[in-house]
Motif scaffolding. Sequence first.
Motif, PDB file in Angstrom:
ATOM      1  N   PRO A 118       2.408   7.169  -0.077  1.00  0.00           N
ATOM      2  CA  PRO A 118       1.429   6.469  -0.541  1.00  0.00           C
ATOM      3  C   PRO A 118       1.587   6.150  -2.155  1.00  0.00           C
ATOM      4  CG  PRO A 118       0.763   8.645   0.449  1.00  0.00           C
ATOM      5  CD  PRO A 118       2.473   8.588   0.389  1.00  0.00           C
ATOM      6  N   ALA A 119       1.011   5.198  -2.615  1.00  0.00           N
ATOM      7  CA  ALA A 119       1.103   4.765  -3.928  1.00  0.00           C
ATOM      8  C   ALA A 119       0.281   5.897  -4.923  1.00  0.00           C
ATOM      9  CB  ALA A 119       0.307   3.362  -4.249  1.00  0.00           C
ATOM     10  N   LYS A 120       0.756   6.127  -5.976  1.00  0.00           N
ATOM     11  CA  LYS A 120       0.357   7.067  -6.847  1.00  0.00           C
ATOM     12  C   LYS A 120      -0.959   6.372  -7.531  1.00  0.00           C
ATOM     13  CE  LYS A 120       4.584   9.662  -7.850  1.00  0.00           C
ATOM     14  NZ  LYS A 120       5.631  10.145  -9.054  1.00  0.00           N
ATOM     15  N   PHE A 121      -0.857   5.174  -7.875  1.00  0.00           N
ATOM     16  CA  PHE A 121      -1.796   4.439  -8.764  1.00  0.00           C
ATOM     17  C   PHE A 121      -2.491   3.227  -7.763  1.00  0.00           C
ATOM     18  CE2 PHE A 121       2.033   5.582 -10.829  1.00  0.00           C
ATOM     19  CZ  PHE A 121       1.902   6.618 -11.628  1.00  0.00           C
ATOM     20  N   PRO A 122      -3.493   3.666  -6.841  1.00  0.00           N
ATOM     21  CA  PRO A 122      -3.979   2.687  -5.855  1.00  0.00           C
ATOM     22  C   PRO A 122      -4.712   1.491  -6.697  1.00  0.00           C
ATOM     23  CG  PRO A 122      -5.159   4.791  -5.697  1.00  0.00           C
ATOM     24  CD  PRO A 122      -3.698   4.896  -6.576  1.00  0.00           C
ATOM     25  N   GLN A 123      -5.260   1.928  -7.824  1.00  0.00           N
ATOM     26  CA  GLN A 123      -6.269   1.002  -8.562  1.00  0.00           C
ATOM     27  C   GLN A 123      -5.327  -0.059  -9.142  1.00  0.00           C
ATOM     28  OE1 GLN A 123      -5.321   4.002  -9.302  1.00  0.00           O
ATOM     29  NE2 GLN A 123      -4.950   4.003 -11.811  1.00  0.00           N
ATOM     30  N   VAL A 124      -4.104   0.130  -9.080  1.00  0.00           N
ATOM     31  CA  VAL A 124      -3.251  -0.946  -9.831  1.00  0.00           C
ATOM     32  C   VAL A 124      -2.424  -1.441  -8.792  1.00  0.00           C
ATOM     33  CG1 VAL A 124      -1.350  -1.336 -11.615  1.00  0.00           C
ATOM     34  CG2 VAL A 124      -3.030   0.421 -11.983  1.00  0.00           C
ATOM     35  N   VAL A 125      -2.505  -2.732  -8.562  1.00  0.00           N
ATOM     36  CA  VAL A 125      -1.887  -3.483  -7.781  1.00  0.00           C
ATOM     37  C   VAL A 125      -0.976  -4.706  -8.508  1.00  0.00           C
ATOM     38  CG1 VAL A 125      -1.811  -4.702  -5.310  1.00  0.00           C
ATOM     39  CG2 VAL A 125      -3.661  -3.042  -5.892  1.00  0.00           C
ATOM     40  N   LEU A 126       0.535  -4.575  -8.241  1.00  0.00           N
ATOM     41  CA  LEU A 126       1.028  -5.631  -9.056  1.00  0.00           C
ATOM     42  C   LEU A 126       1.770  -6.743  -8.170  1.00  0.00           C
ATOM     43  CD1 LEU A 126       3.360  -2.825 -10.848  1.00  0.00           C
ATOM     44  CD2 LEU A 126       0.977  -3.746 -11.585  1.00  0.00           C
ATOM     45  N   PHE A 127       2.051  -7.848  -8.883  1.00  0.00           N
ATOM     46  CA  PHE A 127       2.635  -8.864  -8.225  1.00  0.00           C
ATOM     47  C   PHE A 127       3.577  -9.481  -9.243  1.00  0.00           C
ATOM     48  CE2 PHE A 127       2.966 -13.489  -7.601  1.00  0.00           C
ATOM     49  CZ  PHE A 127       3.785 -13.556  -6.413  1.00  0.00           C
ATOM     50  N   LEU A 128       4.736  -9.558  -8.967  1.00  0.00           N
ATOM     51  CA  LEU A 128       5.977  -9.933  -9.945  1.00  0.00           C
ATOM     52  C   LEU A 128       6.405 -11.612  -9.497  1.00  0.00           C
ATOM     53  CD1 LEU A 128       6.149  -6.916 -10.178  1.00  0.00           C
ATOM     54  CD2 LEU A 128       8.691  -7.309 -10.623  1.00  0.00           C
ATOM     55  N   ASN A 163       0.860  -1.223  -0.047  1.00  0.00           N
ATOM     56  CA  ASN A 163       0.024  -0.008  -0.110  1.00  0.00           C
ATOM     57  C   ASN A 163       0.810   1.215   0.137  1.00  0.00           C
ATOM     58  OD1 ASN A 163      -2.332  -1.605   0.102  1.00  0.00           O
ATOM     59  ND2 ASN A 163      -2.301  -1.598   2.383  1.00  0.00           N
ATOM     60  N   THR A 164       2.254   1.038   0.368  1.00  0.00           N
ATOM     61  CA  THR A 164       3.172   2.288   0.576  1.00  0.00           C
ATOM     62  C   THR A 164       4.228   1.800  -0.473  1.00  0.00           C
ATOM     63  OG1 THR A 164       4.125   1.527   2.165  1.00  0.00           O
ATOM     64  CG2 THR A 164       2.153   3.203   2.556  1.00  0.00           C
ATOM     65  N   GLY A 220       6.482   6.179 -16.198  1.00  0.00           N
ATOM     66  CA  GLY A 220       6.184   6.612 -14.859  1.00  0.00           C
ATOM     67  C   GLY A 220       4.833   6.533 -14.590  1.00  0.00           C
ATOM     68  N   HIS A 221       4.162   5.668 -15.387  1.00  0.00           N
ATOM     69  CA  HIS A 221       2.524   5.701 -15.060  1.00  0.00           C
ATOM     70  C   HIS A 221       2.198   4.352 -15.799  1.00  0.00           C
ATOM     71  CE1 HIS A 221       1.287   6.528 -19.123  1.00  0.00           C
ATOM     72  NE2 HIS A 221       2.157   7.655 -18.912  1.00  0.00           N
ATOM     73  N   PRO A 222       0.916   3.623 -15.250  1.00  0.00           N
ATOM     74  CA  PRO A 222       0.460   2.277 -15.773  1.00  0.00           C
ATOM     75  C   PRO A 222       0.349   2.777 -17.327  1.00  0.00           C
ATOM     76  CG  PRO A 222      -0.432   2.632 -14.058  1.00  0.00           C
ATOM     77  CD  PRO A 222       0.094   3.908 -14.212  1.00  0.00           C
ATOM     78  N   VAL A 223       0.908   2.046 -18.324  1.00  0.00           N
ATOM     79  CA  VAL A 223       0.680   2.226 -19.792  1.00  0.00           C
ATOM     80  C   VAL A 223      -0.533   1.566 -20.032  1.00  0.00           C
ATOM     81  CG1 VAL A 223       3.099   2.732 -20.187  1.00  0.00           C
ATOM     82  CG2 VAL A 223       2.331   0.324 -20.651  1.00  0.00           C
ATOM     83  N   PHE A 274       4.320   2.877  -7.709  1.00  0.00           N
ATOM     84  CA  PHE A 274       3.617   1.851  -7.957  1.00  0.00           C
ATOM     85  C   PHE A 274       3.298   0.877  -6.694  1.00  0.00           C
ATOM     86  CE2 PHE A 274       4.914   2.841 -12.299  1.00  0.00           C
ATOM     87  CZ  PHE A 274       3.969   2.533 -13.038  1.00  0.00           C
ATOM     88  N   GLN A 275       2.262   0.202  -6.598  1.00  0.00           N
ATOM     89  CA  GLN A 275       1.709  -0.556  -5.262  1.00  0.00           C
ATOM     90  C   GLN A 275       2.278  -1.875  -5.991  1.00  0.00           C
ATOM     91  OE1 GLN A 275      -2.134  -0.096  -3.699  1.00  0.00           O
ATOM     92  NE2 GLN A 275      -1.932  -1.980  -2.760  1.00  0.00           N
ATOM     93  N   VAL A 276       3.186  -2.481  -5.231  1.00  0.00           N
ATOM     94  CA  VAL A 276       4.042  -3.826  -5.760  1.00  0.00           C
ATOM     95  C   VAL A 276       3.740  -5.016  -4.206  1.00  0.00           C
ATOM     96  CG1 VAL A 276       5.811  -5.198  -6.436  1.00  0.00           C
ATOM     97  CG2 VAL A 276       5.564  -2.855  -7.223  1.00  0.00           C
ATOM     98  N   GLU A 277       2.828  -5.707  -4.748  1.00  0.00           N
ATOM     99  CA  GLU A 277       2.675  -6.776  -3.268  1.00  0.00           C
ATOM    100  C   GLU A 277       3.820  -8.015  -3.445  1.00  0.00           C
ATOM    101  OE1 GLU A 277       0.783  -7.049  -1.174  1.00  0.00           O
ATOM    102  OE2 GLU A 277      -0.993  -5.316  -1.694  1.00  0.00           O
ATOM    103  N   GLU A 278       4.201  -8.337  -2.424  1.00  0.00           N
ATOM    104  CA  GLU A 278       5.264  -9.414  -1.993  1.00  0.00           C
ATOM    105  C   GLU A 278       4.776 -10.734  -2.265  1.00  0.00           C
ATOM    106  OE1 GLU A 278       8.661  -9.231  -1.558  1.00  0.00           O
ATOM    107  OE2 GLU A 278       8.543  -7.212  -1.932  1.00  0.00           O
ATOM    108  N   MET A 279       3.434 -10.746  -1.910  1.00  0.00           N
ATOM    109  CA  MET A 279       2.782 -12.128  -2.061  1.00  0.00           C
ATOM    110  C   MET A 279       1.283 -11.925  -2.932  1.00  0.00           C
ATOM    111  SD  MET A 279       3.528 -13.998   1.254  1.00  0.00           S
ATOM    112  CE  MET A 279       5.304 -14.009   1.980  1.00  0.00           C
ATOM    113  N   LEU A 280       1.253 -12.996  -3.396  1.00  0.00           N
ATOM    114  CA  LEU A 280      -0.236 -12.996  -4.162  1.00  0.00           C
ATOM    115  C   LEU A 280      -1.267 -12.861  -3.281  1.00  0.00           C
ATOM    116  CD1 LEU A 280      -1.512 -13.115  -7.002  1.00  0.00           C
ATOM    117  CD2 LEU A 280      -1.625 -15.647  -6.755  1.00  0.00           C
TER     118      LEU A 280
END
Length: 521
Positions: free
Chosen positions: A27-37, A16-17, A109-112, A59-65
């Motif tokens: 705070p994440a700039k794009f809260p509607q986009v949550v990423l998992f690598l 979330n941060t 610098g933003h979700p394409v 970007f909001q990047v999660e460590e776990m699915l």
Amino acid sequence: MVPLKRRKLVPSHAGNTGTNLSGEKVPAKFPQVVLFLLERKMGASRRAFLSQLGRKKGFQVEEMLSKSVTHLISENNSGAEVRAWLDSQDQKPAHLLDISWYTESMREGHPVEILDRHKLQDQRINEAEVEVFSVPSYACQRRTTLDNHNTTLTDALSLLAENAELSDEEGRGVAFRRAAAVLKALPKPVTSMSQLRGLPCLGEHSLRVVKDILENGASSEAESTKQSGRYNALKALTGIFGVGAKTADRWIREGIRSLQQLQDSGQTLNRAQQAGLEHYDDINQPVTKAEADAIGEIVERAVVSVLPGAQMSLIGGFRRGKLTGHDVDFLITHPEEGREVGLMPKVVARLESQGFLLYQKTTRNSYLESNDGPARPASNIDRFERCFSIFKLAKEEKRGATQPETLTENGVQILQTKPARHKPWRAVRVDLVVSPISQFAFALLGWTGSKLFERELRRWAGHEKAMSLSSHALYDNKQISESDVGGGDICTSWFGVHPTVREERLTRLLSPYRRTKRSPI
């Protein structure tokens, strides 16, 4: 099919941060986009690096699915492989995307926008099927476009080229410029290193920079250069009209790294540097096409008033179609050969009497002088009579209300501005060049640029055509060799212009070309 390793599912709030360069959570700039690598085939270290990069970009990047994940990012996995793994999980993100979407988003610098090429395919694309670009070896053989599809790549290479040039490393600077020119000429964005196979002028160093950007969204070397104190000091000091890289380097070695330190140091400045320092704010603002046209009208009136029938052309970047530039260049001639002699002092005197010149320095034409013969050029540009000046241009009312902002590099002030005040004019760098009509076509070509295009054009003429091209004429080296052993006055040129010169003077003039005709010109 062997399923991917099952990962424990736990709620995660770490995404979330993000963290800024100081390690503080933001705070994440794009809260509607949550990423998992996805780590498989990506590797733990690379995944950690890309996750950190994404958070720094907001970007909001999660460590776990988790259920909150909207975009799953994978590298070197097919859609079938990822879906097989997701079948064993309770979560199914809305988007299954290739790493290319992530790197492009980092770059922008933003979700394409998600395109078909970003979506995971059931079968990986065969590298042999990837479109490979092809361009000619010489920049002068390629179409030049203002529509650059690879701005991020070329900006990084141009930055490294500028840093090399400021550090007096011309060879490295030219290499980066050539690589950037190749990428500018490509008809589509580069998305894979395999597309660059066989392209000319892309050395190992340039390819490393491109690969870094494609994989990580930015070049670590370019970013490090931007943060370099030496680079910022060189850029600030060479922004002074009349100050070159060597002078700036000497000042830096003496402890001078800013304009304020230069002013406080008591350094002795020549006239050009004094004028450049005084008008630093204006000179380092871009010149618009409208301003160039306004200056052109003033200069043309002065030219015609002292020599009726004289002709003037706008040259440089504006002639190539650019909308802004760092200075304005004009080429002046007269249809009757010889009438242009003595024109420059009269034009300069006219402009000075009208109050348009804040500074000017005129140099004479040393191409073929009747008394001392052909003179060696002070540089490899040309030997035309010219005037380097700082022009006083009245502002339009809509521009008069605004004041130049203080220039900064990475938060560090590089421009010492005076207290804001209304000024009805601005200073603009203007170069005037006078050419005989017999050499006008070559001067027009040589002064249109760009610098790399002209370098490549002369290199192509020498290597591929055995000819020597300058801003004065085009010579056939083979015919010149014949004249050296008893031939007549031979001088072949393009554009229907045939300068006639006595054999001994022509031999003396072209001697530097013959010695270096196998090297880049």
